[in-house]
Design a protein around this motif. Structure first.
Motif, PDB file in Angstrom:
ATOM      1  N   GLU A 189      -2.088  -1.196  -3.102  1.00  0.00           N
ATOM      2  CA  GLU A 189      -3.090  -0.359  -3.760  1.00  0.00           C
ATOM      3  C   GLU A 189      -4.314  -0.143  -2.874  1.00  0.00           C
ATOM      4  N   GLN A 190      -4.737  -1.192  -2.203  1.00  0.00           N
ATOM      5  CA  GLN A 190      -5.895  -1.080  -1.305  1.00  0.00           C
ATOM      6  C   GLN A 190      -5.587  -0.161  -0.134  1.00  0.00           C
ATOM      7  N   ALA A 191      -4.418  -0.317   0.452  1.00  0.00           N
ATOM      8  CA  ALA A 191      -4.033   0.537   1.578  1.00  0.00           C
ATOM      9  C   ALA A 191      -3.904   1.993   1.146  1.00  0.00           C
ATOM     10  N   ALA A 192      -3.347   2.207  -0.050  1.00  0.00           N
ATOM     11  CA  ALA A 192      -3.218   3.575  -0.555  1.00  0.00           C
ATOM     12  C   ALA A 192      -4.594   4.198  -0.762  1.00  0.00           C
ATOM     13  N   ALA A 193      -5.542   3.407  -1.270  1.00  0.00           N
ATOM     14  CA  ALA A 193      -6.902   3.903  -1.489  1.00  0.00           C
ATOM     15  C   ALA A 193      -7.569   4.299  -0.175  1.00  0.00           C
ATOM     16  N   GLU A 194      -7.170   3.646   0.911  1.00  0.00           N
ATOM     17  CA  GLU A 194      -7.714   3.961   2.228  1.00  0.00           C
ATOM     18  C   GLU A 194      -7.056   5.195   2.844  1.00  0.00           C
ATOM     19  N   GLY A 195      -5.955   5.648   2.240  1.00  0.00           N
ATOM     20  CA  GLY A 195      -5.292   6.857   2.707  1.00  0.00           C
ATOM     21  C   GLY A 195      -4.416   6.694   3.919  1.00  0.00           C
ATOM     22  N   VAL A 196      -4.002   5.471   4.250  1.00  0.00           N
ATOM     23  CA  VAL A 196      -3.137   5.278   5.416  1.00  0.00           C
ATOM     24  C   VAL A 196      -1.716   5.738   5.077  1.00  0.00           C
ATOM     25  N   GLU A 197      -0.918   5.953   6.100  1.00  0.00           N
ATOM     26  CA  GLU A 197       0.447   6.431   5.902  1.00  0.00           C
ATOM     27  C   GLU A 197       1.279   5.422   5.121  1.00  0.00           C
ATOM     28  N   MET A 198       2.362   5.918   4.512  1.00  0.00           N
ATOM     29  CA  MET A 198       3.191   5.086   3.647  1.00  0.00           C
ATOM     30  C   MET A 198       3.733   3.846   4.352  1.00  0.00           C
ATOM     31  N   ALA A 199       4.236   3.981   5.572  1.00  0.00           N
ATOM     32  CA  ALA A 199       4.804   2.825   6.270  1.00  0.00           C
ATOM     33  C   ALA A 199       3.760   1.739   6.471  1.00  0.00           C
ATOM     34  N   ARG A 216       1.089   1.236   4.609  1.00  0.00           N
ATOM     35  CA  ARG A 216       0.827   0.645   3.289  1.00  0.00           C
ATOM     36  C   ARG A 216       1.851  -0.446   2.969  1.00  0.00           C
ATOM     37  N   LEU A 217       3.109  -0.135   3.229  1.00  0.00           N
ATOM     38  CA  LEU A 217       4.182  -1.082   2.905  1.00  0.00           C
ATOM     39  C   LEU A 217       4.120  -2.322   3.794  1.00  0.00           C
ATOM     40  N   LEU A 218       3.801  -2.133   5.055  1.00  0.00           N
ATOM     41  CA  LEU A 218       3.678  -3.276   5.955  1.00  0.00           C
ATOM     42  C   LEU A 218       2.549  -4.202   5.512  1.00  0.00           C
ATOM     43  N   ARG A 219       1.406  -3.631   5.167  1.00  0.00           N
ATOM     44  CA  ARG A 219       0.300  -4.456   4.695  1.00  0.00           C
ATOM     45  C   ARG A 219       0.673  -5.187   3.412  1.00  0.00           C
ATOM     46  N   ALA A 220       1.441  -4.533   2.558  1.00  0.00           N
ATOM     47  CA  ALA A 220       1.867  -5.169   1.309  1.00  0.00           C
ATOM     48  C   ALA A 220       2.760  -6.375   1.579  1.00  0.00           C
ATOM     49  N   LEU A 221       3.741  -6.220   2.469  1.00  0.00           N
ATOM     50  CA  LEU A 221       4.614  -7.340   2.809  1.00  0.00           C
ATOM     51  C   LEU A 221       3.826  -8.478   3.457  1.00  0.00           C
ATOM     52  N   GLU A 222       2.924  -8.124   4.337  1.00  0.00           N
ATOM     53  CA  GLU A 222       2.119  -9.157   5.005  1.00  0.00           C
ATOM     54  C   GLU A 222       1.297  -9.951   3.992  1.00  0.00           C
ATOM     55  N   ALA A 223       0.765  -9.273   2.983  1.00  0.00           N
ATOM     56  CA  ALA A 223      -0.007  -9.965   1.951  1.00  0.00           C
ATOM     57  C   ALA A 223       0.885 -10.863   1.111  1.00  0.00           C
ATOM     58  N   GLY A 224       2.080 -10.383   0.796  1.00  0.00           N
ATOM     59  CA  GLY A 224       3.005 -11.210   0.030  1.00  0.00           C
ATOM     60  C   GLY A 224       3.439 -12.443   0.793  1.00  0.00           C
TER      61      GLY A 224
END
Length: 242
Positions: A133-143, A145-153
Motif C-alpha cells: 500500500e505504501q509503495a502504491a501510494a508512492e506511485g512506483v511501478e508494479m514490480a 511494489r511487489l518486491l517491497r511487499a515481499l521484503e517487508a514480509g
C-alpha cells in the motif's frame, strides 16, 4: 508453505503476483497472472488445477468469489489447500483450509490480497500488505511494489522454515506477462529476485514493449527497437550474472 501477494493497479488495470517460500521452484506452479483477467495463487498442499480451471472461468468474466467457491467445492482436498484470486475488476476471493499448517491465513489490503501458510505469524501478511500500500501510494511501478511487499514480509518473519525460492509476475494488456521472473533455489531468493528485476531493465523490459499482442503485430523493425534500447536501456550493465 508459502506466502504471496496479488495486486491490481486500478488506474492502469495492471495485475501482479509475487510469492516466496522455503520450497523449491515456487514459481513453477503457484503464481499465475493474465492481463485483463486475474492474478491467482494456489498454495499450501497446492492444487495446480485451481489455476488451470480457475483462469478459464475468469477469462469468461466470472467473478473471483464465484470461481473460488466452485473450485474449492469440487475439491475433496480443499481443507489442506490455500487459494486466493484477484480479478481484473478488483474482486477478491480467499480460501484457507482448516488443515493448513499454522500460522495460516490471509488479509485484504487496498487493491491487494495477501495469503500464507506455515508462516512466522499474522504479522507476515500484514506487513506485506502495508508495504504494498505504501509503495502504491508512492506511485512506483508494479514490480517494485511487489518486491517491497515481499521484503517487508520477510523482515516480519516470512516462512517459518526459512528461504529457498521466490517468483514475481506482472501483466497488463496481453495474455502473456510483461515480466515473469523466478528464483528456484537460492540462499536469498528475494534479494536475487530484486537483482533479476534490475537486470530485466537492461534490455528485456524495453524489448517486451514491442512484442505482438491481441489485434496488433507489434513493432518488428529491428532498427527502431535497437535505437530505443540504446536510448533507454542500461547495456553497460548487461553482463550475465551481474
Amino acid at each position: 508453505m508459502t506466502w504471496s501477494i496479488l495486486a491490481r493497479d486500478p488506474a492502469t488495470g495492471t495485475l501482479g503476483v509475487a510469492v516466496a517460500t522455503r520450497f523449491f521452484a515456487v514459481g513453477a506452479l503457484c503464481p499465475h497472472v493474465e492481463g485483463r483477467v486475474a492474478a491467482l495463487s494456489t498454495q499450501a498442499l497446492m492444487n495446480p488445477m485451481y489455476a488451470i480451471e480457475g483462469m478459464a472461468m475468469l477469462r469468461q468474466g466470472r467473478p473471483a468469489p464465484e470461481v473460488a467457491a466452485v473450485l474449492t467445492a469440487a475439491d475433496p482436498g480443499r481443507e489442506v489447500r490455500q487459494l486466493h484470486i484477484l480479478d481484473a475488476a478488483g474482486r477478491i476471493a480467499q480460501h484457507t483450509g482448516t488443515g493448513c499448517v499454522a500460522w495460516a491465513g490471509s488479509v485484504v489490503g487496498r487493491d491487494c490480497s495477501v495469503a500464507g501458510n506455515m508462516l512466522a505469524g499474522p504479522e507476515v501478511v500484514e506487513a506485506t500488505a502495508r508495504a504494498y500500500e505504501q509503495a502504491a501510494a508512492e506511485g512506483v511501478e508494479m514490480a517494485e511494489r511487489l518486491l517491497r511487499a515481499l521484503e517487508a514480509g520477510e523482515a516480519a518473519g516470512g516462512d517459518s522454515r526459512g528461504k529457498q525460492s521466490a517468483a514475481l509476475k506482472v501483466a497488463s494488456k496481453d495474455p502473456y506477462a510483461d515480466l515473469d521472473i523466478r528464483v528456484d533455489d537460492h540462499a536469498e531468493p528475494i534479494a536475487e529476485l530484486r537483482r533479476l528485476h534490475r537486470r530485466s531493465k537492461a534490455r528485456y523490459a524495453i524489448y517486451r514493449r514491442f512484442l505482438a499482442g491481441p489485434g496488433h503485430p507489434g513493432t518488428y523493425d529491428r532498427a527502431v527497437i535497437i535505437a530505443v534500447v540504446e536510448a533507454e536501456g542500461t547495456p553497460d550493465d548487461d553482463v550475465p550474472g551481474s
